[in-house]
Design an enzyme around this catalytic site. Structure first.
Site, PDB file in Angstrom:
ATOM      1  N   CYS A   2      41.654  24.715  45.243  1.00  0.00           N
ATOM      2  CA  CYS A   2      41.947  23.535  46.317  1.00  0.00           C
ATOM      3  C   CYS A   2      40.683  23.586  47.162  1.00  0.00           C
ATOM      4  CB  CYS A   2      42.898  23.658  47.493  1.00  0.00           C
ATOM      5  SG  CYS A   2      44.515  24.068  46.654  1.00  0.00           S
ATOM      6  N   ARG A  27      37.090  21.844  42.957  1.00  0.00           N
ATOM      7  CA  ARG A  27      37.914  23.015  43.354  1.00  0.00           C
ATOM      8  C   ARG A  27      39.268  22.812  42.928  1.00  0.00           C
ATOM      9  NH1 ARG A  27      36.083  27.063  46.160  1.00  0.00           N
ATOM     10  NH2 ARG A  27      38.031  27.301  46.971  1.00  0.00           N
ATOM     11  N   TRP A  74      44.581  21.963  43.917  1.00  0.00           N
ATOM     12  CA  TRP A  74      44.943  22.435  42.457  1.00  0.00           C
ATOM     13  C   TRP A  74      46.246  23.334  42.656  1.00  0.00           C
ATOM     14  CZ3 TRP A  74      45.300  27.276  40.038  1.00  0.00           C
ATOM     15  CH2 TRP A  74      45.064  27.364  38.779  1.00  0.00           C
ATOM     16  N   ASN A 100      44.097  25.955  51.728  1.00  0.00           N
ATOM     17  CA  ASN A 100      43.782  26.207  50.292  1.00  0.00           C
ATOM     18  C   ASN A 100      44.170  27.969  50.371  1.00  0.00           C
ATOM     19  OD1 ASN A 100      42.235  27.314  48.243  1.00  0.00           O
ATOM     20  ND2 ASN A 100      40.436  27.532  49.113  1.00  0.00           N
ATOM     21  N   GLY A 101      44.906  28.027  49.357  1.00  0.00           N
ATOM     22  CA  GLY A 101      45.391  29.414  49.017  1.00  0.00           C
ATOM     23  C   GLY A 101      47.050  29.647  48.808  1.00  0.00           C
ATOM     24  N   GLU A 478      29.536  31.894  24.258  1.00  0.00           N
ATOM     25  CA  GLU A 478      29.309  30.880  25.497  1.00  0.00           C
ATOM     26  C   GLU A 478      29.362  29.229  25.176  1.00  0.00           C
ATOM     27  OE1 GLU A 478      29.595  30.648  28.544  1.00  0.00           O
ATOM     28  OE2 GLU A 478      28.394  28.873  29.266  1.00  0.00           O
ATOM     29  N   LYS A 482      31.919  26.484  26.189  1.00  0.00           N
ATOM     30  CA  LYS A 482      31.452  25.200  26.608  1.00  0.00           C
ATOM     31  C   LYS A 482      32.386  24.127  25.874  1.00  0.00           C
ATOM     32  CE  LYS A 482      30.393  25.860  29.394  1.00  0.00           C
ATOM     33  NZ  LYS A 482      29.873  27.115  30.424  1.00  0.00           N
ATOM     34  N   GLU A 485      36.140  24.061  26.609  1.00  0.00           N
ATOM     35  CA  GLU A 485      36.503  23.629  27.977  1.00  0.00           C
ATOM     36  C   GLU A 485      36.284  21.993  28.202  1.00  0.00           C
ATOM     37  OE1 GLU A 485      34.763  25.311  31.796  1.00  0.00           O
ATOM     38  OE2 GLU A 485      33.079  25.713  30.414  1.00  0.00           O
ATOM     39  N   HIS A 501      36.340  39.371   7.915  1.00  0.00           N
ATOM     40  CA  HIS A 501      37.441  40.465   7.957  1.00  0.00           C
ATOM     41  C   HIS A 501      38.824  39.680   8.395  1.00  0.00           C
ATOM     42  CE1 HIS A 501      34.936  43.610   7.262  1.00  0.00           C
ATOM     43  NE2 HIS A 501      34.056  43.191   8.273  1.00  0.00           N
ATOM     44  N   LYS A 596      36.485  24.748  39.583  1.00  0.00           N
ATOM     45  CA  LYS A 596      35.300  25.347  39.283  1.00  0.00           C
ATOM     46  C   LYS A 596      35.302  26.847  39.771  1.00  0.00           C
ATOM     47  CE  LYS A 596      30.303  25.300  39.330  1.00  0.00           C
ATOM     48  NZ  LYS A 596      30.475  25.675  37.791  1.00  0.00           N
TER      49      LYS A 596
END
Ligand code: F6R
Length: 601
Positions: A2, A27, A74, A100-101, A478, A482, A485, A501, A596
């Protein structure tokens, strides 16, 4: 996670708070709300969804008032609904708060202090504001009530509070969640989760540390500890401007940030090279003796940068280096030798998993260095040594320029360690980074090629592979991250030789396999791995360094120093991910389920 904003000044608070919240949407973006107060009213608007939804709810309503707080969420406690969205009001309606938290002891606090108050939402946050009301009804002044409650809270929080009975002040506090104060001399002060949310008002900031609170009006801003003692804190200036937090001519931050990478390389050079062309990193590392071992700890893309950093540090500085996923390391009970330097790599400097390890290893007496993009962030403040990546604000949730900046700064750090040991220097790193910057310029302009590759290889597919070996393996994982996501295509980054394998069983007719080849020593081996999957029907797309290319390869990369190839091979992968997400109509900058800055474990 958040984001929060609190503003007090001369401007329309609704406008200032909403533009701050838009910059904090990275966020969290499942619901949002604001509270604007004026002499007559406390105006609260909240809505499920992104800030746009909140703006539509407000519509053309003129909300007068120069004092306001806001929140973008969030969800952790309670679903993302309008009722659970912040701000929350106390039972008497006097206090309004954003948070936020996570408050871990909210149930105990409710049972003990406000058992009869009926909760309207499912959030832990609501309890904080009821508690403040309860203490104020016991006769405490607002600041004292606020402090009493802060002393009771267990957990993480950044909070901003408005009192309807005295709207000349905003109260804010923090513990383990980011919060920064923005100050001006023009009768405006504010707080927000980060500097980008205040850059339209000021670029002068004061850091707030854990277990500190701040009380501000238009002209003054006072920081105190939880005993109420005033804390003197220097102001610092950030050299960002409004254009660095706006998309400008771009449709998305992600593309803007991909394009900024050559400039970021040049910026890093200018920050860390002195007038005589020498490395000027020592002042940040004053007193740091060369460690016997390095442990790099990070998450996600920063972890991937760490893998590249390991190979650079080992090759140049000859120091054994391990790289660890922060959330795994925390519970691994690792055997740590003496004289280890822990390097924390984090774009945001706020990632809870990395912070957990930092606290652990500090308690054990180990030395710590943070490489971050955000000055004043928690990991920056709490490490013994720090290096900034100077990438400018990274707003898109998918990290691009922060990744390449982290690698470039680690390369300079490797040169520093090499020099400190009087090892022979065989690489002019500033020259190499300049070459990288030029190579990046060429690659970023090859957008049509990226679009064509997406059309040819990724249209309508549900899954794909990325393969490479050594440095190319580090970069393909990476690339796969990318792509998944932001486009939601299932993508696996695999070591080329490992595929056979087991995982090769997944290859079927038309499965796209992106192959990265930049190392002449193992080019043939990766080519064989590509042939193995082609023989099973895969549609291979090869991204290859100049000189190793063959007819039919999709993308030829400019020549750069072999240790630094990930800095260029990642650019096509970033662009392919971007255009794949665009083709699928995904929200590129704000992919689903993500935020983020991941400030929860
Ligand atoms: C992916 C991405 C994440 C972050 C990770 C760590 O594009 O951005 O994987 O790299 O959440 O974040 P920081 O670097 O802020 O510690």
């Amino acid at each position: 996670m958040c984001g929060i904003v609190g503003y007090m000044g001369a401007k329309n608070a609704k406008d200032v708070v909403l533009s701050g919240l838009k910059r904090l949407e990275y966020r969290g973006y499942d619901s949002a709300g604001i509270c604007v107060v004026n002499d007559e009213d406390v105006n609260i608007y909240k809505e499920k969804g992104k800030i746009k939804a909140l703006e539509s709810l407000i519509g053309d309503v003129e909300i007068e008032g120069t004092v306001g707080i806001g929140h973008t969420r969030w969800a952790t406690h309670g679903a993302p609904t309008q009722t659970n969205a912040h701000p929350h009001q106390s039972y008497s309606g006097r206090f309004t708060l954003v948070h936020n938290g996570i408050i871990e002891n909210y149930q105990e606090l409710k049972d003990q202090y406000v058992p009869k108050v009926e909760r309207l939402s499912e959030t832990d946050t609501e309890i904080i504001v009821h508690l403040i009301d309860a203490f104020s009804q016991k006769g405490y002044e607002t600041e004292d009530a606020f402090r009493q409650v802060l002393n009771l809270l267990d957990g993480s929080y950044a909070i901003a509070l408005i009192d309807r009975e005295d709207t000349s002040k905003i109260y804010a506090a923090k513990n383990k969640s980011p919060l920064l104060a923005g100050i001006t001399e023009n009768g405006e002060n504010m707080v927000a989760s980060d500097a980008t949310a205040m850059i339209h008002v000021t670029n002068e900031f004061k850091e707030l540390r854990d277990l500190e609170y701040v009380v501000f009006d238009r002209d003054t801003l006072t920081i105190k500890n939880y005993d109420g003692e005033i804390i003197d804190r220097e102001t610092y200036t950030v050299d960002w401007d409004i254009s660095s937090v706006e998309t400008g001519q771009y449709d998305h931050f992600m593309l803007k940030e991909i394009d900024e990478q050559p400039t970021v390389m040049r910026n890093i050079i200018s920050q860390y090279q002195d007038e005589d062309g020498q490395l000027n990193i020592g002042k940040e590392l004053d007193g740091l003796s060369v460690p016997r071992r390095v442990h790099i700890v990070a998450c996600g893309t920063s972890y991937h940068a760490g893998l590249v950093g390991k190979s650079i540090i080992e090759n140049i500085a000859r120091i054994p280096t391990e790289v660890h996923i922060a959330s795994e390391y925390m519970y691994a009970n690792p055997i740590i030798e003496d004289d280890v330097l822990f390097i924390f790599i984090s774009q945001s400097g706020e990632t809870a998993d990395s912070r957990g390890v930092l606290n652990q290893v500090k308690e054990q007496g180990h030395r710590t260095l943070t490489i971050t993009n955000v000055q004043g962030s928690t990991l920056y403040r709490e490490a013994d040594y720090k290096l900034l990546t100077h990438a400018g604000p990274e707003i898109a949730v998918a990290s691009t320029k922060a990744y390449t900046a982290q690698i470039a700064v680690m390369a300079l750090f490797a040169i520093y360690l090499e020099a400190e040991q009087n090892l022979e220097n065989n690489i002019d790193m500033f020259h190499e980074l300049r070459t990288i910057s030029t190579a990046m310029e060429q690659l970023k302009d090859m957008k049509d090629k990226a679009k064509d590759i997406v059309d040819e290889y990724l249209t309508g597919v549900r899954s794909c592979f990325f393969i490479g070996r050594q440095a190319d393996y580090n970069v393909v994982i990476e690339g796969a991250l990318k792509l998944k996501e932001i486009s939601y295509i299932q993508a696996e980054g695999y070591a080329g030789g490992e595929l056979k394998h087991g995982t090769i069983a997944l290859i079927e007719d038309g499965t796209p396999v992106f192959t990265v080849i930049t190392d002449p020593q193992i080019a043939k081996n990766t080519r064989s791995n590509a042939q193995e999957v082609e023989a099973r029907g895969a549609n291979t797309c090869t991204i290859v360094a100049k000189g190793l290319d063959r007819e039919g390869d999709a993308w030829v990369l400019p020549d750069v120093h072999p240790l630094l190839t990930p800095l260029v091979s990642v650019i096509p992968l970033q662009l392919i991910s971007y255009y794949a997400a665009l083709q699928r109509g995904c929200d590129v900058d704000k992919p689903r389920n993500l935020a983020k800055s991941v400030t929860v474990e």
